[in-house]
Structure formats: structure tokens, C-alpha cells
Design a protein around this motif. Structure first.
Motif, mmCIF file in Angstrom:
data_model
loop_
_atom_site.group_PDB
_atom_site.id
_atom_site.type_symbol
_atom_site.label_atom_id
_atom_site.label_comp_id
_atom_site.label_asym_id
_atom_site.label_seq_id
_atom_site.Cartn_x
_atom_site.Cartn_y
_atom_site.Cartn_z
ATOM 1 N N GLY A 15 36.948 37.521 29.594
ATOM 2 C CA GLY A 15 37.542 37.403 30.925
ATOM 3 C C GLY A 15 38.533 36.258 31.017
ATOM 4 O O GLY A 15 39.565 36.364 31.685
ATOM 5 N N VAL A 41 37.545 46.949 39.470
ATOM 6 C CA VAL A 41 36.692 45.830 39.897
ATOM 7 C C VAL A 41 37.373 45.122 41.059
ATOM 8 O O VAL A 41 38.551 45.347 41.333
ATOM 9 C CB VAL A 41 36.420 44.831 38.747
ATOM 10 C CG1 VAL A 41 35.684 45.511 37.604
ATOM 11 C CG2 VAL A 41 37.707 44.197 38.247
ATOM 12 N N THR A 87 35.871 39.464 41.402
ATOM 13 C CA THR A 87 35.306 39.601 40.055
ATOM 14 C C THR A 87 36.297 39.091 39.013
ATOM 15 O O THR A 87 35.933 38.341 38.109
ATOM 16 C CB THR A 87 34.932 41.066 39.770
ATOM 17 O OG1 THR A 87 33.855 41.438 40.637
ATOM 18 C CG2 THR A 87 34.521 41.280 38.321
ATOM 19 N N TRP A 101 35.972 36.017 36.312
ATOM 20 C CA TRP A 101 36.205 36.169 34.871
ATOM 21 C C TRP A 101 37.257 35.182 34.395
ATOM 22 O O TRP A 101 37.080 34.519 33.377
ATOM 23 C CB TRP A 101 36.706 37.571 34.551
ATOM 24 C CG TRP A 101 35.729 38.680 34.725
ATOM 25 C CD1 TRP A 101 34.388 38.588 35.033
ATOM 26 C CD2 TRP A 101 35.999 40.074 34.606
ATOM 27 N NE1 TRP A 101 33.837 39.834 35.110
ATOM 28 C CE2 TRP A 101 34.795 40.765 34.848
ATOM 29 C CE3 TRP A 101 37.143 40.796 34.319
ATOM 30 C CZ2 TRP A 101 34.718 42.151 34.801
ATOM 31 C CZ3 TRP A 101 37.061 42.181 34.280
ATOM 32 C CH2 TRP A 101 35.855 42.855 34.515
ATOM 33 N N SER A 109 31.372 36.949 33.007
ATOM 34 C CA SER A 109 32.034 37.736 31.958
ATOM 35 C C SER A 109 31.913 39.209 32.303
ATOM 36 O O SER A 109 30.998 39.611 33.022
ATOM 37 C CB SER A 109 31.357 37.497 30.606
ATOM 38 O OG SER A 109 31.440 36.160 30.240
ATOM 39 N N PRO A 110 32.817 40.017 31.768
ATOM 40 C CA PRO A 110 32.688 41.459 31.994
ATOM 41 C C PRO A 110 31.321 41.965 31.514
ATOM 42 O O PRO A 110 30.825 41.532 30.475
ATOM 43 C CB PRO A 110 33.813 42.051 31.150
ATOM 44 C CG PRO A 110 34.818 40.951 31.019
ATOM 45 C CD PRO A 110 34.006 39.696 30.971
ATOM 46 N N GLN A 111 30.749 42.853 32.298
ATOM 47 C CA GLN A 111 29.479 43.472 31.929
ATOM 48 C C GLN A 111 29.675 44.292 30.649
ATOM 49 O O GLN A 111 30.788 44.755 30.375
ATOM 50 C CB GLN A 111 28.979 44.379 33.057
ATOM 51 C CG GLN A 111 28.649 43.642 34.329
ATOM 52 C CD GLN A 111 27.486 42.701 34.150
ATOM 53 O OE1 GLN A 111 26.487 43.038 33.535
ATOM 54 N NE2 GLN A 111 27.615 41.491 34.679
ATOM 55 N N MET A 168 31.867 47.253 30.589
ATOM 56 C CA MET A 168 33.280 47.026 30.881
ATOM 57 C C MET A 168 34.042 46.422 29.711
ATOM 58 O O MET A 168 35.268 46.407 29.707
ATOM 59 C CB MET A 168 33.422 46.072 32.084
ATOM 60 C CG MET A 168 32.969 46.623 33.399
ATOM 61 S SD MET A 168 34.052 47.924 34.010
ATOM 62 C CE MET A 168 35.590 47.054 34.204
ATOM 63 N N VAL A 211 38.144 46.422 29.242
ATOM 64 C CA VAL A 211 38.869 45.158 29.409
ATOM 65 C C VAL A 211 39.616 44.799 28.130
ATOM 66 O O VAL A 211 40.787 44.400 28.174
ATOM 67 C CB VAL A 211 37.911 44.017 29.833
ATOM 68 C CG1 VAL A 211 38.628 42.674 29.845
ATOM 69 C CG2 VAL A 211 37.295 44.317 31.195
#
Length: 77
Positions: free
Chosen positions: A22, A45, A49, A53, A59-61, A64, A68
């Protein structure tokens, strides 16, 4: 046109862990002056969010990460 990332966001992004996906996305968006609203819409998103990031607060899940990473690759070519 400049989308005017705040000095605070830029500073927090610079201080954040560069290994965080992120944070790397944030650096690319800041450098490329890419509007947060466009990135948020593309990735599905919220803008908040993305800001989290960009600053390394989250951080991106896992689900994701691939999306990303591909987006980051596309904007840094």
C-alpha cells in the motif's frame, strides 16, 4: 493538473515501510499525481482505505494483493 496530495500525507508516506504494498502504491500515485478517487474506484475500495494504505496504517487484504500489485505495475510502466 495537480491533485494536491497534502504535505502531511506525503511526509507520512515517505516515513512508512517501503516494503508495504500500500505504501508503494501511495508513492506511485503521489509521484504520478494520480487522483485518489480514480484509484479507489478502480480498486473498489474507499478513499479512506487508500489513505490508510498510503500511510502504512494498514495493508491490502490478502484477496486484494494481486489486484493492487497489477494496478501498481500498470501505473509504474
Amino acid at each position: 493538473m495537480s491533485y494536491g496530495y497534502s504535505a502531511k500525507l506525503v511526509a507520512l508516506n515517505r516515513q512508512a515501510d517501503k516494503n508495504n504494498l500500500g505504501v508503494r502504491l501511495g508513492r506511485a500515485c503521489i509521484r504520478g499525481d494520480i487522483p485518489v478517487s480514480r484509484v479507489a474506484e478502480t480498486l473498489g475500495v474507499s478513499r479512506q482505505t487508500l489513505y490508510n494504505w498510503f500511510m502504512g496504517r494498514s495493508s491490502p487484504q490478502p484477496m486484494m494483493v494481486d489486484l493492487v500489485a497489477r494496478y501498481l505495475e500498470r501505473i509504474t510502466k
